[in-house]
Design a protein around this motif. Structure first.
Motif, PDB file in Angstrom:
ATOM      1  N   TRP A 134       0.644  -1.351   0.246  1.00  0.00           N
ATOM      2  CA  TRP A 134       0.125   0.050   0.116  1.00  0.00           C
ATOM      3  C   TRP A 134       0.930   1.228   0.056  1.00  0.00           C
ATOM      4  O   TRP A 134       0.625   2.228  -0.480  1.00  0.00           O
ATOM      5  N   GLY A 135       2.026   1.088   0.809  1.00  0.00           N
ATOM      6  CA  GLY A 135       3.086   2.356   0.589  1.00  0.00           C
ATOM      7  C   GLY A 135       3.582   2.423  -0.627  1.00  0.00           C
ATOM      8  O   GLY A 135       3.496   3.927  -1.188  1.00  0.00           O
ATOM      9  N   ALA A 136       3.872   1.553  -1.447  1.00  0.00           N
ATOM     10  CA  ALA A 136       4.329   1.747  -2.599  1.00  0.00           C
ATOM     11  C   ALA A 136       3.507   2.080  -3.749  1.00  0.00           C
ATOM     12  O   ALA A 136       3.804   2.717  -4.535  1.00  0.00           O
ATOM     13  N   LEU A 137       2.215   1.621  -3.345  1.00  0.00           N
ATOM     14  CA  LEU A 137       1.010   2.296  -4.317  1.00  0.00           C
ATOM     15  C   LEU A 137       0.948   3.675  -3.972  1.00  0.00           C
ATOM     16  O   LEU A 137       0.791   4.370  -5.177  1.00  0.00           O
ATOM     17  N   LEU A 138       0.982   4.242  -2.893  1.00  0.00           N
ATOM     18  CA  LEU A 138       0.764   5.534  -2.623  1.00  0.00           C
ATOM     19  C   LEU A 138       1.775   6.299  -3.310  1.00  0.00           C
ATOM     20  O   LEU A 138       1.771   7.365  -3.764  1.00  0.00           O
ATOM     21  N   GLY A 140       3.515   5.300  -5.915  1.00  0.00           N
ATOM     22  CA  GLY A 140       3.423   5.321  -7.454  1.00  0.00           C
ATOM     23  C   GLY A 140       2.215   6.565  -7.703  1.00  0.00           C
ATOM     24  O   GLY A 140       2.401   7.089  -8.677  1.00  0.00           O
ATOM     25  N   PHE A 141       1.143   6.683  -6.940  1.00  0.00           N
ATOM     26  CA  PHE A 141       0.258   7.829  -7.299  1.00  0.00           C
ATOM     27  C   PHE A 141       1.042   9.181  -7.169  1.00  0.00           C
ATOM     28  O   PHE A 141       0.521  10.243  -7.821  1.00  0.00           O
ATOM     29  N   VAL A 142       1.873   9.108  -6.197  1.00  0.00           N
ATOM     30  CA  VAL A 142       2.575  10.645  -6.073  1.00  0.00           C
ATOM     31  C   VAL A 142       3.276  10.681  -7.412  1.00  0.00           C
ATOM     32  O   VAL A 142       3.290  11.818  -7.715  1.00  0.00           O
ATOM     33  N   GLY A 143       3.966   9.685  -7.879  1.00  0.00           N
ATOM     34  CA  GLY A 143       4.666   9.744  -9.041  1.00  0.00           C
ATOM     35  C   GLY A 143       3.753  10.157 -10.204  1.00  0.00           C
ATOM     36  O   GLY A 143       4.344  11.150 -11.000  1.00  0.00           O
ATOM     37  N   VAL A 144       2.561   9.551 -10.377  1.00  0.00           N
ATOM     38  CA  VAL A 144       1.709  10.122 -11.532  1.00  0.00           C
ATOM     39  C   VAL A 144       1.404  11.402 -11.347  1.00  0.00           C
ATOM     40  O   VAL A 144       1.198  11.955 -12.399  1.00  0.00           O
ATOM     41  N   SER A 145       0.961  11.904  -9.971  1.00  0.00           N
ATOM     42  CA  SER A 145       0.754  13.398  -9.792  1.00  0.00           C
ATOM     43  C   SER A 145       1.730  14.315 -10.503  1.00  0.00           C
ATOM     44  O   SER A 145       1.489  15.089 -11.003  1.00  0.00           O
ATOM     45  N   LEU A 146       3.090  13.977 -10.013  1.00  0.00           N
ATOM     46  CA  LEU A 146       4.302  14.485 -10.568  1.00  0.00           C
ATOM     47  C   LEU A 146       4.301  14.645 -12.142  1.00  0.00           C
ATOM     48  O   LEU A 146       4.641  15.649 -12.704  1.00  0.00           O
ATOM     49  N   ILE A 147       3.900  13.615 -12.815  1.00  0.00           N
ATOM     50  CA  ILE A 147       3.825  13.452 -14.234  1.00  0.00           C
ATOM     51  C   ILE A 147       2.847  14.446 -14.765  1.00  0.00           C
ATOM     52  O   ILE A 147       3.113  15.249 -15.795  1.00  0.00           O
ATOM     53  N   ILE A 148       1.468  14.357 -14.448  1.00  0.00           N
ATOM     54  CA  ILE A 148       0.753  15.087 -15.087  1.00  0.00           C
ATOM     55  C   ILE A 148       0.432  16.576 -14.349  1.00  0.00           C
ATOM     56  O   ILE A 148      -0.296  17.279 -14.793  1.00  0.00           O
ATOM     57  N   PHE A 280       9.565   7.887  -9.066  1.00  0.00           N
ATOM     58  CA  PHE A 280       8.702   7.457  -7.942  1.00  0.00           C
ATOM     59  C   PHE A 280       7.822   6.322  -8.387  1.00  0.00           C
ATOM     60  O   PHE A 280       8.158   5.049  -7.559  1.00  0.00           O
ATOM     61  N   VAL A 281       7.445   5.974  -9.514  1.00  0.00           N
ATOM     62  CA  VAL A 281       6.927   4.705 -10.015  1.00  0.00           C
ATOM     63  C   VAL A 281       7.870   3.620  -9.977  1.00  0.00           C
ATOM     64  O   VAL A 281       7.490   2.586  -9.618  1.00  0.00           O
TER      65      VAL A 281
END
Length: 301
Positions: A134-138, A140-148, A280-281
């Motif tokens: 779950w921590g890794a998933l969070l 990953g979502f931070v990484g996607v947020s940085l991307i877009i 991050f991802v």
């Protein structure tokens, strides 16, 4: 709705699953680059219908060698239809986003797909995702947020970004269905029913668009069909060998290929935020692999 759990015992092989996923992503990345060119030459329903027909023709020898119709019989037609419709929605959204955004940007946004897969694997097929994942998933979502994030804040992405996110979600749902179907359905039946559904959907779309196709596109469509067939076989194999939450993060390798293809063919290159987000991802994926290996060692000792 909770999907039924297969009663058979599954033995997972995480490292093999990851290797098959990386190979499949490379093949599908080449197909995506061809798709960006194809959507500039024809309407999307024509592309979907034509590609699906070629895929089905390529599958015909395999079907005949496997026993013909008996190899395609299924007790789960509704599940195949659901997966096919999810694939149609994903493809429509993805192809249209390629019209509106650079290839690497679309792929970067579609990095949300592995994250969606991990989320969907919990309620749909009852896979256990521990606190570390779950921590890794969070992350990953931070990484996607940085991307877009920067493009979204500047108002530059608009419809294209929403379509890419929608494509990621529908793709994740479709591939999660592969894990759900795999205990009872063969790779062949999943491929045939998926492409048959997509072909029928594309044919219906032909009622509303012109059938025009630029000269020389049939060889490209044939190559796309071959690549998607091989890529799907690899990803199917990956999901048979390892849990969704383990192999899904390795979709991140697609950014490297899309960046390379975008630079070679369209003189595009991702911004710094894309690479920071990808870090991050990638980190989330590597941490997931490390945790999976550690859990395997502990359980086997």
């Amino acid at each position: 709705m909770t999907l039924p759990i297969a009663s058979s015992v599954r033995i997972d092989h995480p490292l093999q699953g990851i290797a098959w996923m990386v190979a499949g992503v490379f093949l599908l990345s080449v197909m995506d680059a061809l798709s960006k060119h194809a959507v500039s030459q024809m309407s999307i329903p024509v592309l979907i219908a034509a590609r699906s027909v070629v895929v089905l023709v390529l599958l015909l020898p395999w079907v005949l060698r496997s026993g013909g119709w008996s190899a395609l019989r299924t007790r789960r037609p509704g599940a195949h239809l659901l997966r096919g419709l999810l694939s149609v929605c994903s493809m429509l959204a993805f192809f249209e986003s390629l019209r509106l955004l650079p290839l690497a940007t679309v792929i970067a946004i579609c990095f949300a797909a592995p994250l969606f897969m991990t989320l969907l694997s919990v309620p749909l097929i009852k896979e256990r995702v521990g606190a570390h994942r779950w921590g890794a998933l969070l992350a990953g979502f931070v990484g996607v947020s940085l991307i877009i994030g920067p493009q979204a804040m500047d108002g530059e992405l608009g419809l294209g970004a929403w379509l890419a996110l929608a494509a990621a979600f529908f793709y994740a749902a479709s591939m999660t269905c592969v894990r759900w179907l795999s205990p009872t359905e063969s790779d062949l039946s999943m491929l045939v029913w998926q492409n048959l559904t997509m072909g029928l959907a594309g044919t219906v779309g032909l009622l509303f668009v012109p059938w025009d196709m630029a000269p020389g596109m049939w060889p490209i469509i044939a190559l796309m069909a071959i690549l998607v067939l091989l890529g799907q076989r690899c990803t199917f194999r990956a999901f048979r060998l390892a849990p969704v939450g383990v192999v899904a993060p390795y979709h991140y390798s697609e950014l490297l290929w899309s960046a390379l293809f975008g630079w070679l063919f369209w003189q595009e290159w991702p911004g710094a935020n894309v690479w920071w987000g990808a870090l991050f991802v990638v980190g989330a994926g590597l941490y997931t692999l490390w945790r999976e290996r550690a859990r395997t060692v502990v359980s086997g000792s």
